[in-house]
Scaffold this motif. Sequence first.
Motif, PDB file in Angstrom:
ATOM      1  N   ILE A 252       0.709  -1.216  -0.010  1.00  0.00           N
ATOM      2  CA  ILE A 252      -0.016   0.002   0.060  1.00  0.00           C
ATOM      3  C   ILE A 252       0.990   1.288  -0.135  1.00  0.00           C
ATOM      4  O   ILE A 252       0.580   2.167  -0.717  1.00  0.00           O
ATOM      5  CB  ILE A 252      -0.766   0.172   1.121  1.00  0.00           C
ATOM      6  N   GLY A 253       1.997   1.022   0.831  1.00  0.00           N
ATOM      7  CA  GLY A 253       2.934   2.398   1.247  1.00  0.00           C
ATOM      8  C   GLY A 253       3.552   2.665  -0.413  1.00  0.00           C
ATOM      9  O   GLY A 253       3.525   3.649  -0.857  1.00  0.00           O
ATOM     10  N   ALA A 254       3.835   1.476  -1.208  1.00  0.00           N
ATOM     11  CA  ALA A 254       4.520   1.892  -2.552  1.00  0.00           C
ATOM     12  C   ALA A 254       3.453   2.153  -3.566  1.00  0.00           C
ATOM     13  O   ALA A 254       3.703   3.237  -4.163  1.00  0.00           O
ATOM     14  CB  ALA A 254       5.087   0.297  -2.955  1.00  0.00           C
ATOM     15  N   CYS A 255       2.206   1.962  -3.490  1.00  0.00           N
ATOM     16  CA  CYS A 255       1.210   2.354  -4.392  1.00  0.00           C
ATOM     17  C   CYS A 255       0.919   3.997  -3.989  1.00  0.00           C
ATOM     18  O   CYS A 255       0.809   4.507  -5.122  1.00  0.00           O
ATOM     19  CB  CYS A 255      -0.154   1.484  -4.188  1.00  0.00           C
ATOM     20  N   ARG A 256       0.987   4.102  -2.635  1.00  0.00           N
ATOM     21  CA  ARG A 256       0.624   5.588  -2.379  1.00  0.00           C
ATOM     22  C   ARG A 256       1.763   6.567  -2.847  1.00  0.00           C
ATOM     23  O   ARG A 256       1.594   7.407  -3.482  1.00  0.00           O
ATOM     24  CB  ARG A 256       0.781   5.839  -0.974  1.00  0.00           C
ATOM     25  N   ALA A 257       2.980   6.007  -2.903  1.00  0.00           N
ATOM     26  CA  ALA A 257       3.844   6.646  -3.456  1.00  0.00           C
ATOM     27  C   ALA A 257       3.928   6.932  -4.896  1.00  0.00           C
ATOM     28  O   ALA A 257       4.362   8.118  -5.679  1.00  0.00           O
ATOM     29  CB  ALA A 257       5.400   6.052  -3.282  1.00  0.00           C
ATOM     30  N   ILE A 258       3.482   6.035  -5.659  1.00  0.00           N
ATOM     31  CA  ILE A 258       3.403   6.192  -7.010  1.00  0.00           C
ATOM     32  C   ILE A 258       2.067   6.761  -7.648  1.00  0.00           C
ATOM     33  O   ILE A 258       1.894   7.630  -8.339  1.00  0.00           O
ATOM     34  CB  ILE A 258       3.294   4.635  -7.912  1.00  0.00           C
ATOM     35  N   VAL A 295      16.004  -9.056  -9.545  1.00  0.00           N
ATOM     36  CA  VAL A 295      14.626  -8.966  -9.760  1.00  0.00           C
ATOM     37  C   VAL A 295      14.237  -7.532  -9.952  1.00  0.00           C
ATOM     38  O   VAL A 295      14.846  -6.751  -9.749  1.00  0.00           O
ATOM     39  CB  VAL A 295      13.815  -9.808  -8.812  1.00  0.00           C
ATOM     40  N   THR A 296      13.112  -7.409 -10.658  1.00  0.00           N
ATOM     41  CA  THR A 296      12.513  -6.060 -10.688  1.00  0.00           C
ATOM     42  C   THR A 296      12.182  -5.357  -9.471  1.00  0.00           C
ATOM     43  O   THR A 296      11.354  -6.035  -8.833  1.00  0.00           O
ATOM     44  CB  THR A 296      11.322  -6.265 -11.826  1.00  0.00           C
ATOM     45  N   PRO A 297      12.551  -4.318  -9.098  1.00  0.00           N
ATOM     46  CA  PRO A 297      12.202  -3.619  -7.859  1.00  0.00           C
ATOM     47  C   PRO A 297      10.516  -3.677  -7.861  1.00  0.00           C
ATOM     48  O   PRO A 297       9.900  -3.139  -8.815  1.00  0.00           O
ATOM     49  CB  PRO A 297      12.682  -2.210  -7.842  1.00  0.00           C
ATOM     50  N   LEU A 298      10.169  -3.575  -6.668  1.00  0.00           N
ATOM     51  CA  LEU A 298       8.784  -3.755  -6.555  1.00  0.00           C
ATOM     52  C   LEU A 298       8.115  -2.297  -7.202  1.00  0.00           C
ATOM     53  O   LEU A 298       7.053  -2.345  -7.727  1.00  0.00           O
ATOM     54  CB  LEU A 298       8.381  -3.772  -5.106  1.00  0.00           C
ATOM     55  N   ALA A 299       8.563  -1.250  -6.744  1.00  0.00           N
ATOM     56  CA  ALA A 299       8.130   0.153  -7.241  1.00  0.00           C
ATOM     57  C   ALA A 299       8.073   0.181  -8.832  1.00  0.00           C
ATOM     58  O   ALA A 299       7.247   0.770  -9.373  1.00  0.00           O
ATOM     59  CB  ALA A 299       8.907   1.309  -6.710  1.00  0.00           C
TER      60      ALA A 299
END
Length: 318
Positions: A252-258, A295-299
């Motif tokens: 959720i935090g990563a999505c909020r940043a994007i 691997v591809t970073p989550l963000a």
Amino acid sequence: MQARSTWVIGAGGLLGKGVVRELQARGLPVLTSKIPWSDSDGALRAFQAGAKALRESAASGRWTIVWCAGAGVTGTSPDALSAELAMFTQALEVFQATLCADGGQNGAMFLASSAGAVYAGSSGPPFTERSPVQPLAPYGLAKLRAEAAVADFGRRTGVRTLIGRVSNLYGPGQNLKKPQGLISVFAKAHLTGAPVSVYVSLDTLRDYLFIDDASRLIADGLDRLERPDIGPGETVVKILASQRADTIGNLIGACRAIFKRRPLIVLGASPFAKAQAHDLRMKSVVWPELDAHPVTPLAVGINTTVQEVQRLALEGHL
């Protein structure tokens, strides 16, 4: 050595599309088929036609079948899962009759399974290929039955088989109508303004694997399967995962940043929540050299997925 001909079954789904892209990028001949999954007789004819085309394409060389098909999810009914498994075993019979009449030593097969489903009730994470499996739902049991069927197929025919237990797969191309894929669900909700219902605690740990990383692991695994230390009829089980755990709260935090705002989350209850493990960390100990690639970073993966969902929205397909 002649490049192997590869038939990807389920090429319309997220994983199938990714594998087709990866194999074609490597210069391998790839065949696909449109399977009428709701019509058992039509599906049988499609399996027969596809197997014949693969045999002709690989007349003087090697062949591979990559099975990425499967509509089941955790909440799918046992009857629907049984029908899906019956169709899979029927397909294996077609493959044996059409491709293995003189033995299957030149053949290889990959089956996509689900790490989360088969280890859902297991204890002692992170889970490896050596961990005891313990499904909590009919979906996980169906995955284990499919694994057993493909291993038996390999023993009968001499075909080398690779079972990939895939962690939480995500990326552009995921079916947004299918009740799975939390990252794609968050992306869709961001564009539509709809809330997202979450039925597990936000400290639940999952291993999120980007589609390009999964496709590379499968292609590398098929190459590794052909090495001489793997005998005819042998089955190898490998976990395909990022081997990096994130909580749903981190997601959720990563999505909020994007998104530049927090996704609208509604915490709820579901009868399927009991089939969801709290901690599904993964670690592969089989062929670890395949996991050396970053691997591809989550963000980065989330941003790529959001861009694809935005494109679908602009085209009116959301």
